[in-house]
Design a protein around this motif. Structure first.
Motif, PDB file in Angstrom:
ATOM      1  N   TRP A  20       0.930  -1.420   0.296  1.00 30.60           N
ATOM      2  CA  TRP A  20      -0.090   0.060  -0.021  1.00 30.60           C
ATOM      3  C   TRP A  20       0.924   1.196  -0.004  1.00 30.60           C
ATOM      4  CZ3 TRP A  20      -4.692  -1.306  -1.193  1.00 30.60           C
ATOM      5  CH2 TRP A  20      -5.236  -2.660  -0.682  1.00 30.60           C
ATOM      6  N   THR A  21       0.347   2.183  -0.819  1.00 31.62           N
ATOM      7  CA  THR A  21       1.157   3.476  -0.686  1.00 31.62           C
ATOM      8  C   THR A  21       0.084   4.798  -0.393  1.00 31.62           C
ATOM      9  OG1 THR A  21       2.503   5.110  -2.319  1.00 31.62           O
ATOM     10  CG2 THR A  21       0.331   4.010  -3.160  1.00 31.62           C
ATOM     11  N   ALA A  22       0.909   5.454   0.254  1.00 37.22           N
ATOM     12  CA  ALA A  22       0.041   6.769   0.825  1.00 37.22           C
ATOM     13  C   ALA A  22      -0.176   7.828   0.081  1.00 37.22           C
ATOM     14  CB  ALA A  22       0.590   7.172   2.170  1.00 37.22           C
ATOM     15  N   ARG A  36      -0.019  -0.200  -4.376  1.00 38.20           N
ATOM     16  CA  ARG A  36       1.348   0.003  -4.811  1.00 38.20           C
ATOM     17  C   ARG A  36       1.425  -0.534  -6.205  1.00 38.20           C
ATOM     18  NH1 ARG A  36       5.218   2.799  -2.539  1.00 38.20           N
ATOM     19  NH2 ARG A  36       4.261   1.932  -0.192  1.00 38.20           N
ATOM     20  N   VAL A  37       1.813   0.281  -7.475  1.00 40.32           N
ATOM     21  CA  VAL A  37       1.953   0.129  -8.738  1.00 40.32           C
ATOM     22  C   VAL A  37       3.277   0.378  -9.138  1.00 40.32           C
ATOM     23  CG1 VAL A  37      -0.519   0.309  -9.168  1.00 40.32           C
ATOM     24  CG2 VAL A  37       0.888   2.078  -9.636  1.00 40.32           C
ATOM     25  N   ASP A  38       3.703  -0.135 -10.200  1.00 41.27           N
ATOM     26  CA  ASP A  38       5.122   0.125 -10.663  1.00 41.27           C
ATOM     27  C   ASP A  38       5.144   1.669 -11.015  1.00 41.27           C
ATOM     28  OD1 ASP A  38       7.383  -0.671 -12.702  1.00 41.27           O
ATOM     29  OD2 ASP A  38       6.256   0.717 -13.858  1.00 41.27           O
ATOM     30  N   SER A  39       6.343   1.987 -10.546  1.00 36.89           N
ATOM     31  CA  SER A  39       6.672   3.502 -10.608  1.00 36.89           C
ATOM     32  C   SER A  39       6.339   4.254 -11.939  1.00 36.89           C
ATOM     33  CB  SER A  39       7.951   3.817 -10.142  1.00 36.89           C
ATOM     34  OG  SER A  39       8.753   3.180 -11.014  1.00 36.89           O
ATOM     35  N   THR A  40       6.631   3.701 -13.064  1.00 37.61           N
ATOM     36  CA  THR A  40       6.390   4.171 -14.287  1.00 37.61           C
ATOM     37  C   THR A  40       4.847   4.123 -14.668  1.00 37.61           C
ATOM     38  OG1 THR A  40       8.352   2.959 -15.066  1.00 37.61           O
ATOM     39  CG2 THR A  40       6.874   3.845 -16.848  1.00 37.61           C
ATOM     40  N   ALA A  41       4.144   3.231 -14.256  1.00 36.81           N
ATOM     41  CA  ALA A  41       2.723   3.210 -14.447  1.00 36.81           C
ATOM     42  C   ALA A  41       2.098   4.365 -13.610  1.00 36.81           C
ATOM     43  CB  ALA A  41       2.123   2.029 -13.950  1.00 36.81           C
ATOM     44  N   GLN A  42       2.627   4.684 -12.258  1.00 34.62           N
ATOM     45  CA  GLN A  42       2.200   5.772 -11.395  1.00 34.62           C
ATOM     46  C   GLN A  42       2.511   6.988 -12.108  1.00 34.62           C
ATOM     47  OE1 GLN A  42       0.689   5.086  -8.510  1.00 34.62           O
ATOM     48  NE2 GLN A  42       0.398   7.328  -8.398  1.00 34.62           N
ATOM     49  N   GLN A  43       3.567   7.079 -12.739  1.00 35.61           N
ATOM     50  CA  GLN A  43       3.987   8.398 -13.180  1.00 35.61           C
ATOM     51  C   GLN A  43       3.232   8.713 -14.528  1.00 35.61           C
ATOM     52  OE1 GLN A  43       8.206   7.935 -14.083  1.00 35.61           O
ATOM     53  NE2 GLN A  43       8.872   7.966 -11.970  1.00 35.61           N
ATOM     54  N   SER A  44       2.914   7.576 -15.297  1.00 34.41           N
ATOM     55  CA  SER A  44       1.865   7.739 -16.238  1.00 34.41           C
ATOM     56  C   SER A  44       0.764   8.247 -16.055  1.00 34.41           C
ATOM     57  CB  SER A  44       1.862   6.394 -17.197  1.00 34.41           C
ATOM     58  OG  SER A  44       3.081   5.995 -17.734  1.00 34.41           O
ATOM     59  N   TYR A  45       0.094   7.807 -15.149  1.00 34.85           N
ATOM     60  CA  TYR A  45      -1.299   8.144 -14.754  1.00 34.85           C
ATOM     61  C   TYR A  45      -1.183   9.616 -14.058  1.00 34.85           C
ATOM     62  CZ  TYR A  45      -4.519   9.013 -10.854  1.00 34.85           C
ATOM     63  OH  TYR A  45      -5.433   9.384  -9.944  1.00 34.85           O
ATOM     64  N   GLU A  46      -0.204   9.877 -13.222  1.00 31.84           N
ATOM     65  CA  GLU A  46       0.047  11.313 -12.753  1.00 31.84           C
ATOM     66  C   GLU A  46       0.124  12.190 -13.815  1.00 31.84           C
ATOM     67  OE1 GLU A  46       3.034  11.286 -10.193  1.00 31.84           O
ATOM     68  OE2 GLU A  46       2.264   9.929  -8.582  1.00 31.84           O
ATOM     69  N   SER A  47       0.829  12.109 -14.969  1.00 32.82           N
ATOM     70  CA  SER A  47       0.792  12.909 -16.132  1.00 32.82           C
ATOM     71  C   SER A  47      -0.319  13.125 -16.791  1.00 32.82           C
ATOM     72  CB  SER A  47       1.867  12.336 -16.989  1.00 32.82           C
ATOM     73  OG  SER A  47       2.073  12.879 -18.242  1.00 32.82           O
ATOM     74  N   ALA A  48      -1.253  11.918 -16.796  1.00 33.53           N
ATOM     75  CA  ALA A  48      -2.420  11.865 -17.422  1.00 33.53           C
ATOM     76  C   ALA A  48      -3.365  12.697 -16.762  1.00 33.53           C
ATOM     77  CB  ALA A  48      -2.786  10.540 -18.100  1.00 33.53           C
ATOM     78  N   THR A  49      -3.445  12.882 -15.599  1.00 29.40           N
ATOM     79  CA  THR A  49      -4.330  13.461 -14.815  1.00 29.40           C
ATOM     80  C   THR A  49      -3.926  15.069 -14.563  1.00 29.40           C
ATOM     81  OG1 THR A  49      -3.645  12.605 -12.775  1.00 29.40           O
ATOM     82  CG2 THR A  49      -5.349  11.563 -13.904  1.00 29.40           C
ATOM     83  N   ALA A  67     -10.065  -5.044 -14.347  1.00 27.22           N
ATOM     84  CA  ALA A  67     -10.264  -3.661 -14.375  1.00 27.22           C
ATOM     85  C   ALA A  67      -9.084  -2.886 -14.202  1.00 27.22           C
ATOM     86  CB  ALA A  67     -11.092  -3.510 -13.250  1.00 27.22           C
ATOM     87  N   GLN A  68      -8.227  -3.351 -13.503  1.00 29.33           N
ATOM     88  CA  GLN A  68      -6.757  -2.496 -13.344  1.00 29.33           C
ATOM     89  C   GLN A  68      -6.034  -2.458 -14.617  1.00 29.33           C
ATOM     90  OE1 GLN A  68      -4.946  -5.007 -10.291  1.00 29.33           O
ATOM     91  NE2 GLN A  68      -5.752  -3.713  -8.814  1.00 29.33           N
ATOM     92  N   ALA A  69      -6.059  -3.566 -15.467  1.00 30.38           N
ATOM     93  CA  ALA A  69      -5.625  -3.492 -16.670  1.00 30.38           C
ATOM     94  C   ALA A  69      -6.247  -2.538 -17.783  1.00 30.38           C
ATOM     95  CB  ALA A  69      -5.485  -4.985 -17.478  1.00 30.38           C
ATOM     96  N   ALA A  70      -7.631  -2.496 -17.479  1.00 30.74           N
ATOM     97  CA  ALA A  70      -8.406  -1.443 -18.429  1.00 30.74           C
ATOM     98  C   ALA A  70      -8.053   0.084 -18.008  1.00 30.74           C
ATOM     99  CB  ALA A  70     -10.002  -1.809 -18.207  1.00 30.74           C
ATOM    100  N   VAL A  71      -7.827   0.422 -16.721  1.00 29.25           N
ATOM    101  CA  VAL A  71      -7.169   1.382 -16.411  1.00 29.25           C
ATOM    102  C   VAL A  71      -6.194   2.160 -16.681  1.00 29.25           C
ATOM    103  CG1 VAL A  71      -6.943   2.949 -14.350  1.00 29.25           C
ATOM    104  CG2 VAL A  71      -9.040   1.514 -14.299  1.00 29.25           C
ATOM    105  N   HIS A  72      -5.350   0.939 -16.801  1.00 21.83           N
ATOM    106  CA  HIS A  72      -3.748   1.196 -17.475  1.00 21.83           C
ATOM    107  C   HIS A  72      -4.076   1.597 -18.940  1.00 21.83           C
ATOM    108  CE1 HIS A  72      -1.343   0.535 -13.914  1.00 21.83           C
ATOM    109  NE2 HIS A  72      -1.733  -0.529 -13.698  1.00 21.83           N
ATOM    110  N   LEU A  73      -4.800   0.693 -19.614  1.00 22.22           N
ATOM    111  CA  LEU A  73      -5.090   1.046 -21.133  1.00 22.22           C
ATOM    112  C   LEU A  73      -5.556   2.345 -21.175  1.00 22.22           C
ATOM    113  CD1 LEU A  73      -4.980  -0.271 -23.949  1.00 22.22           C
ATOM    114  CD2 LEU A  73      -6.972  -1.419 -23.499  1.00 22.22           C
ATOM    115  N   SER A  74      -6.375   2.900 -20.556  1.00 17.83           N
ATOM    116  CA  SER A  74      -7.304   4.150 -20.663  1.00 17.83           C
ATOM    117  C   SER A  74      -6.345   5.213 -20.342  1.00 17.83           C
ATOM    118  CB  SER A  74      -8.288   4.062 -19.756  1.00 17.83           C
ATOM    119  OG  SER A  74      -7.977   4.548 -18.580  1.00 17.83           O
ATOM    120  N   VAL A  75      -5.185   5.005 -19.544  1.00 20.55           N
ATOM    121  CA  VAL A  75      -4.345   6.125 -19.449  1.00 20.55           C
ATOM    122  C   VAL A  75      -3.324   6.391 -20.421  1.00 20.55           C
ATOM    123  CG1 VAL A  75      -2.145   6.620 -18.125  1.00 20.55           C
ATOM    124  CG2 VAL A  75      -4.145   5.668 -16.923  1.00 20.55           C
TER     125      VAL A  75
END
Length: 276
Positions: free
Chosen positions: A118-120, A129-142, A251-259
C-alpha cells in the motif's frame, strides 16, 4: 524509489522479498510512530482527543472512555496491533483528513521502505502500490483540469484503493477515453459512446492516421482499434447472457490501457488525413 535488496537476498541465502499486504511486525513501530504524531503524542499542544475519537468512530472501534488522550490513543492502537485490516483502515482514514495529509510523505516513506503493498496518497488515502512508471503515467495523464482527468482519477481510485470496485473502475476508464475521443472522431454524434467511436474508426479507418506505423508501416488505426475493442464494453454491461462482473485484475488492466489512450489522444496521435 530505491531498488536496494538485502545482501542475503543478493547472495541467494534468502528468497526475494514480496510486497506485504497487511501490517507485518517490522512495520508496526514506524506506523505507530506516524499515528502517534497525528494524534499529538509528541506535540507541545498536547493530545488531539477529538481526532482520536473521530478516528475511532470512523473505523467503528470502541476505545477507552478516559480523560487521558494517551490512554484513548493506546486503546485504539492496541486493537490495531491485533488486527491488520483495522490498522490499515485507520491509516486510510487519517490520510483523508487535513491532519494526516500534511505528513503524508513521512508515512509513504515508511510504507515503501518496509515493503508494503500500500502507498500513501495525499487526499486519496491508501492505494495499492503499482509500478513507478505506471504511477508516473497516471499522474501525467491527470494533470490537465478536464473531464478525462476527472474520470481517470475515479477509475484509478476504484481500481487501486482499499474500497476497490472493478466494474465501476472499468466504467470510468471507458468514460475517460470517451471524453478525449468523441470530440475528435464523432463530434456531431448525439449521445455518443465509445461504441460510436469504434464504429466510425472501423468503417472510415482510411481517413485516419495513427502515430504508430504498425506491422505494415502504414500508420493504420487498427492497433488503436484493437485497444478500444479490449476496453469496450465493460463485461458487466453486456445485455446478453455473457454479462459478468470483471475481476479486479481485468479492471486494473483496463485503467492502465485508458491512461495510455488518453495520453495519445491529447498529444495528437490520432490524425485526420487531409482530403485529396
Amino acid at each position: 524509489m530505491s531498488n536496494w535488496e538485502p545482501l542475503s537476498v543478493r547472495r541467494g541465502i534468502r528468497p526475494p522479498r514480496g510486497l506485504e499486504e497487511g501490517v507485518p511486525p517490522h512495520l508496526v513501530p514506524a506506523l505507530e510512530y506516524w499515528v502517534q504524531g497525528i494524534f499529538g503524542y509528541r506535540s507541545t499542544d498536547g493530545m488531539r482527543k477529538g481526532v482520536i475519537l473521530n478516528a475511532a468512530l470512523a473505523v467503528r472501534t470502541p476505545i477507552s472512555n478516559s480523560t487521558s488522550g494517551t490512554s484513548m490513543m493506546e486503546s485504539l492502537l492496541s486493537q490495531c496491533r491485533r488486527n491488520a485490516d483495522l490498522f490499515l483502515d485507520l491509516l486510510d482514514y487519517l490520510l483523508s483528513t487535513p491532519l494526516g495529509n500534511f505528513d503524508c510523505q513521512s508515512l509513504e516513506n515508511s510504507l515503501r521502505t518496509g515493503g508494503s503493498a500500500w502507498t500513501a496518497v495525499k487526499d486519496a488515502g491508501l492505494q495499492r502500490r503499482v509500478d513507478s512508471t505506471a504511477q508516473q503515467s497516471y499522474e501525467s495523464a491527470t494533470l490537465p483540469a478536464d473531464q478525462a482527468s476527472g474520470e481517470l482519477r475515479q477509475a484509478w481510485d476504484r481500481a487501486f484503493s482499499r474500497s476497490a470496485d472493478a466494474s465501476d473502475a472499468w466504467d470510468h476508464a471507458i468514460k475517460a477515453v470517451e471524453a478525449v475521443l468523441i470530440p475528435v472522431v464523432v463530434p456531431k454524434q448525439e449521445k455518443a459512446q465509445l461504441g460510436h467511436v469504434i464504429g466510425s474508426l472501423r468503417s472510415q479507418g482510411d481517413r485516419w492516421s495513427f502515430i504508430l506505423p504498425g506491422a505494415k508501416m502504414d500508420h493504420s488505426v487498427d492497433p488503436l482499434l484493437a485497444m478500444l475493442d479490449a476496453l469496450w464494453p465493460n463485461p458487466d454491461r453486456h445485455a446478453t447472457g455473457t454479462q459478468r462482473t470483471p475481476t479486479l485484475e481485468e479492471a486494473q488492466a483496463a485503467v492502465h490501457l485508458s491512461v495510455s489512450i488518453v495520453q495519445w489522444a491529447r498529444t495528437g496521435s490520432l490524425i485526420l488525413k487531409e482530403k485529396k
